[in-house]
Design an enzyme around this catalytic site. Structure first.
Site, PDB file in Angstrom:
ATOM      1  N   ASP A  29       0.837  -1.197   0.000  1.00 43.31           N
ATOM      2  CA  ASP A  29       0.000   0.000   0.000  1.00 43.31           C
ATOM      3  C   ASP A  29       0.876   1.251   0.000  1.00 43.31           C
ATOM      4  OD1 ASP A  29      -3.247   0.470   0.933  1.00 43.31           O
ATOM      5  OD2 ASP A  29      -1.871   2.177   1.034  1.00 43.31           O
ATOM      6  N   GLN A  92     -14.606   2.319   0.975  1.00 43.69           N
ATOM      7  CA  GLN A  92     -13.868   1.871  -0.222  1.00 43.69           C
ATOM      8  C   GLN A  92     -13.567   3.066  -1.116  1.00 43.69           C
ATOM      9  OE1 GLN A  92     -15.832  -1.195  -2.534  1.00 43.69           O
ATOM     10  NE2 GLN A  92     -14.063  -1.467  -3.880  1.00 43.69           N
ATOM     11  N   HIS A  98     -10.438  -5.588  -3.388  1.00 44.48           N
ATOM     12  CA  HIS A  98      -9.109  -5.889  -2.855  1.00 44.48           C
ATOM     13  C   HIS A  98      -9.203  -6.193  -1.375  1.00 44.48           C
ATOM     14  CE1 HIS A  98      -9.828  -1.562  -2.560  1.00 44.48           C
ATOM     15  NE2 HIS A  98      -9.086  -1.577  -1.459  1.00 44.48           N
ATOM     16  N   ILE A  99      -8.248  -6.985  -0.903  1.00 39.44           N
ATOM     17  CA  ILE A  99      -8.164  -7.335   0.523  1.00 39.44           C
ATOM     18  C   ILE A  99      -6.904  -6.685   1.083  1.00 39.44           C
ATOM     19  CG2 ILE A  99      -8.007  -9.202   2.220  1.00 39.44           C
ATOM     20  CD1 ILE A  99      -9.192 -11.096   0.100  1.00 39.44           C
ATOM     21  N   HIS A 100      -7.055  -5.943   2.172  1.00 34.09           N
ATOM     22  CA  HIS A 100      -5.890  -5.378   2.865  1.00 34.09           C
ATOM     23  C   HIS A 100      -5.305  -6.447   3.800  1.00 34.09           C
ATOM     24  CE1 HIS A 100      -6.931  -0.982   2.176  1.00 34.09           C
ATOM     25  NE2 HIS A 100      -8.105  -1.548   1.910  1.00 34.09           N
TER      26      HIS A 100
HETATM   27  P1  AMP Z   1      -9.825   1.136  -0.005  1.00 35.93           P
HETATM   28  O1  AMP Z   1     -10.119   2.362   0.827  1.00 35.93           O
HETATM   29  O2  AMP Z   1     -10.190  -0.148   0.697  1.00 35.93           O
HETATM   30  O3  AMP Z   1     -10.412   1.247  -1.390  1.00 35.93           O
HETATM   31  O4  AMP Z   1      -8.261   1.067  -0.132  1.00 35.93           O
HETATM   32  C1  AMP Z   1      -7.560   1.605  -1.200  1.00 35.93           C
HETATM   33  C2  AMP Z   1      -6.110   1.576  -0.804  1.00 35.93           C
HETATM   34  O5  AMP Z   1      -5.328   1.730  -1.960  1.00 35.93           O
HETATM   35  C3  AMP Z   1      -5.684   2.676   0.175  1.00 35.93           C
HETATM   36  O6  AMP Z   1      -5.149   2.082   1.363  1.00 35.93           O
HETATM   37  C4  AMP Z   1      -4.637   3.461  -0.610  1.00 35.93           C
HETATM   38  O7  AMP Z   1      -3.572   3.919   0.209  1.00 35.93           O
HETATM   39  C5  AMP Z   1      -4.166   2.439  -1.621  1.00 35.93           C
HETATM   40  N1  AMP Z   1      -3.620   2.971  -2.855  1.00 35.93           N
HETATM   41  C6  AMP Z   1      -4.150   3.920  -3.655  1.00 35.93           C
HETATM   42  N2  AMP Z   1      -3.369   4.143  -4.724  1.00 35.93           N
HETATM   43  C7  AMP Z   1      -2.320   3.289  -4.618  1.00 35.93           C
HETATM   44  C8  AMP Z   1      -1.168   3.021  -5.415  1.00 35.93           C
HETATM   45  N3  AMP Z   1      -0.952   3.696  -6.554  1.00 35.93           N
HETATM   46  N4  AMP Z   1      -0.296   2.087  -5.003  1.00 35.93           N
HETATM   47  C9  AMP Z   1      -0.513   1.411  -3.860  1.00 35.93           C
HETATM   48  N5  AMP Z   1      -1.588   1.608  -3.052  1.00 35.93           N
HETATM   49  C10 AMP Z   1      -2.480   2.540  -3.432  1.00 35.93           C
END
Ligand code: AMP
Length: 105
Positions: A29, A92, A98-100
């Site tokens: 991330d 989101q 996606h899974i964190h």
């Molecule tokens: P969500 O809020 O569950 O949709 O999580 C999206 C995640 O993607 C967030 O934790 C962001 O920090 C991460 N994110 C956004 N753009 C990028 C990127 N270019 N590379 C890696 N992580 C990203």
């Protein structure tokens, strides 16, 4: 419209890739919320858990196998949290399922 994750999969934009196979990519991330913060992303672009159709469920197995692989790779297999945000009201931000993985080990 393709998501930022689709652009990472197609190498249009760079990312720190921890693991990749034909079905899944796992990246670090960009704004980590823990010592280790990874995102496990199916290559098939599905908007959210709520958008999964019965026929899409096969994409879930490779995601969990990838979780086992990368957590071993990073030596965090003994302790991590999995987190999924679904829908804007659920936090989101990227509309590509996606899974964190979060770990402070
Ligand atoms: P969500 O809020 O569950 O949709 O999580 C999206 C995640 O993607 C967030 O934790 C962001 O920090 C991460 N994110 C956004 N753009 C990028 C990127 N270019 N590379 C890696 N992580 C990203």
């Amino acid at each position: 419209m393709s998501s930022i994750f689709t652009k990472i999969i197609s190498r249009e934009i760079p990312a720190h890739i921890e693991y990749e196979d034909e079905n899944v990519i796992v990246i670090h991330d960009i704004a980590p919320q823990a010592k280790h913060h990874l995102l496990v992303i199916p290559k098939q672009e599905i908007e959210s858990t709520q958008a999964l159709l019965e026929g899409d469920m096969d994409i879930l197995k490779p995601l969990f196998l990838a979780i086992q692989t990368v957590t071993r790779q990073l030596a965090i297999q003994d302790g991590y949290k999995l987190h999924i945000n679904s829908g804007k009201a659920g936090g989101q931000e990227v509309m590509h399922l996606h899974i964190h993985i979060l770990s402070d080990i």
